[in-house]
Enzyme design. Structure first.
Site, PDB file in Angstrom:
ATOM      1  N   HIS A  41      13.587  41.742 -19.902  1.00 51.42           N
ATOM      2  CA  HIS A  41      14.922  41.647 -19.556  1.00 51.42           C
ATOM      3  C   HIS A  41      15.250  41.615 -18.121  1.00 51.42           C
ATOM      4  CE1 HIS A  41      14.885  42.998 -23.874  1.00 51.42           C
ATOM      5  NE2 HIS A  41      16.038  42.488 -23.749  1.00 51.42           N
ATOM      6  N   HIS A  48      12.306  35.832 -25.249  1.00 50.86           N
ATOM      7  CA  HIS A  48      11.706  36.697 -26.435  1.00 50.86           C
ATOM      8  C   HIS A  48      12.378  36.454 -27.674  1.00 50.86           C
ATOM      9  CE1 HIS A  48      14.382  39.227 -24.435  1.00 50.86           C
ATOM     10  NE2 HIS A  48      14.693  39.719 -25.400  1.00 50.86           N
ATOM     11  N   CYS A  83      20.987  45.007 -33.652  1.00 48.24           N
ATOM     12  CA  CYS A  83      20.314  44.109 -32.885  1.00 48.24           C
ATOM     13  C   CYS A  83      19.342  44.884 -32.298  1.00 48.24           C
ATOM     14  CB  CYS A  83      21.236  43.342 -32.193  1.00 48.24           C
ATOM     15  SG  CYS A  83      22.191  44.357 -30.755  1.00 48.24           S
ATOM     16  N   HIS A  85      14.615  43.857 -31.370  1.00 50.30           N
ATOM     17  CA  HIS A  85      13.483  43.124 -31.229  1.00 50.30           C
ATOM     18  C   HIS A  85      12.357  43.636 -31.940  1.00 50.30           C
ATOM     19  CE1 HIS A  85      15.473  43.717 -27.340  1.00 50.30           C
ATOM     20  NE2 HIS A  85      15.495  42.372 -27.044  1.00 50.30           N
ATOM     21  N   GLU A 103      18.913  53.068 -36.848  1.00 53.08           N
ATOM     22  CA  GLU A 103      20.180  53.131 -35.931  1.00 53.08           C
ATOM     23  C   GLU A 103      21.451  53.818 -36.785  1.00 53.08           C
ATOM     24  OE1 GLU A 103      21.537  49.941 -33.869  1.00 53.08           O
ATOM     25  OE2 GLU A 103      19.594  49.663 -32.637  1.00 53.08           O
ATOM     26  N   TYR A 119      19.925  31.679 -26.710  1.00 52.74           N
ATOM     27  CA  TYR A 119      20.796  31.898 -25.421  1.00 52.74           C
ATOM     28  C   TYR A 119      20.227  32.649 -24.363  1.00 52.74           C
ATOM     29  CZ  TYR A 119      21.140  36.581 -27.897  1.00 52.74           C
ATOM     30  OH  TYR A 119      20.843  37.626 -28.434  1.00 52.74           O
ATOM     31  N   GLU A 130      19.630  38.800 -21.046  1.00 53.81           N
ATOM     32  CA  GLU A 130      19.344  38.631 -22.590  1.00 53.81           C
ATOM     33  C   GLU A 130      18.831  37.089 -22.595  1.00 53.81           C
ATOM     34  OE1 GLU A 130      18.512  40.532 -24.512  1.00 53.81           O
ATOM     35  OE2 GLU A 130      19.561  42.286 -24.475  1.00 53.81           O
ATOM     36  N   GLU A 132      17.046  35.055 -25.156  1.00 56.80           N
ATOM     37  CA  GLU A 132      16.497  35.375 -26.612  1.00 56.80           C
ATOM     38  C   GLU A 132      16.402  34.283 -27.472  1.00 56.80           C
ATOM     39  OE1 GLU A 132      17.247  40.105 -26.637  1.00 56.80           O
ATOM     40  OE2 GLU A 132      18.717  39.078 -27.659  1.00 56.80           O
ATOM     41  N   TRP A 175      26.374  39.266 -25.767  1.00 59.98           N
ATOM     42  CA  TRP A 175      25.699  38.218 -26.587  1.00 59.98           C
ATOM     43  C   TRP A 175      26.719  37.928 -27.999  1.00 59.98           C
ATOM     44  CZ3 TRP A 175      23.515  42.910 -25.088  1.00 59.98           C
ATOM     45  CH2 TRP A 175      23.665  43.913 -26.092  1.00 59.98           C
TER      46      TRP A 175
END
Length: 197
Positions: A41, A48, A83, A85, A103, A119, A130, A132, A175
């Site tokens: 990042h 990624h 959101c 990874h 979460e 993006y 970001e 991604e 995002w």
């Protein structure tokens, strides 16, 4: 939560956290390597794999979360339901279900693939980027939330109109609109024509 080979590789029996690794991908989403999360990042960012989840209640309201103030990236801003990874080797669908539970303390009663979007969003506040290839998911939530306070500062269910009002006055993740717009066809299919999405 069930353990998979990918998640087991990132669990520690002595309570210490391993460095979080992400999958680096090319422009078509093919895995080309790995990188440590923070390094991926840092400007200019390394492309990624990521995922974004949009969960709705039975009234067609979107579940938003305000990111906890202690997060190093985009703290205190509103964003989509969840959101994150995938771990290297972890399927995006499995990662989306895992992180939603971690979460928010809920398992979606329905979770469906809603496409992908690529993006590049710099975050001026942190200097992080970001970059991604994001896998999108939409679904339903039908149980009470049990948010992890280290991850989630606040939650809210909003209609499309309420989201527009909130977005005009409250800070949202860089995002958020990109992933929401990319997921809209699947959201409309899920919530129906009267929900306004």
């Amino acid at each position: 939560m069930p353990t998979t080979p990918a998640t087991a590789a990132h669990s520690s029996s002595n309570g210490t956290a391993d460095a979080i690794m992400l999958e680096l991908v090319d422009e078509s989403g093919t895995t080309i390597g790995t990188a440590e999360k923070l390094a991926a990042h840092q400007a200019p960012g390394q492309l990624h794999r990521a995922f974004s989840v949009f969960l709705f209640d039975e009234q067609g309201r979107l579940l938003l979360q305000r990111r906890a103030l202690g997060k190093y990236h985009s703290p205190g801003v509103w964003s989509n339901t969840c959101c994150g990874h995938p771990y290297p080797g972890e399927a995006p669908f499995a990662a989306a279900a895992r992180r939603t539970y971690e979460e928010l303390g809920v398992s979606p009663s329905l979770l469906a693939v809603a496409g992908t979007v690529r993006y590049n969003h710099p975050d001026p506040a942190s200097g992080l980027v970001e970059q991604e290839f994001n896998h999108l998911f939409v679904g339903l939530v039908q149980e009470g939330l049990r948010p992890d306070a280290e991850e989630v500062g606040e939650t809210a269910f909003v209609t499309a109109g309420e989201l527009a009002e909130r977005h005009a006055v409250a800070p949202f993740s860089a995002w958020f609109m990109t992933v929401l717009d990319a997921a809209r066809p699947a959201i409309r299919e899920l919530t129906g024509p009267t929900a306004g999405w």
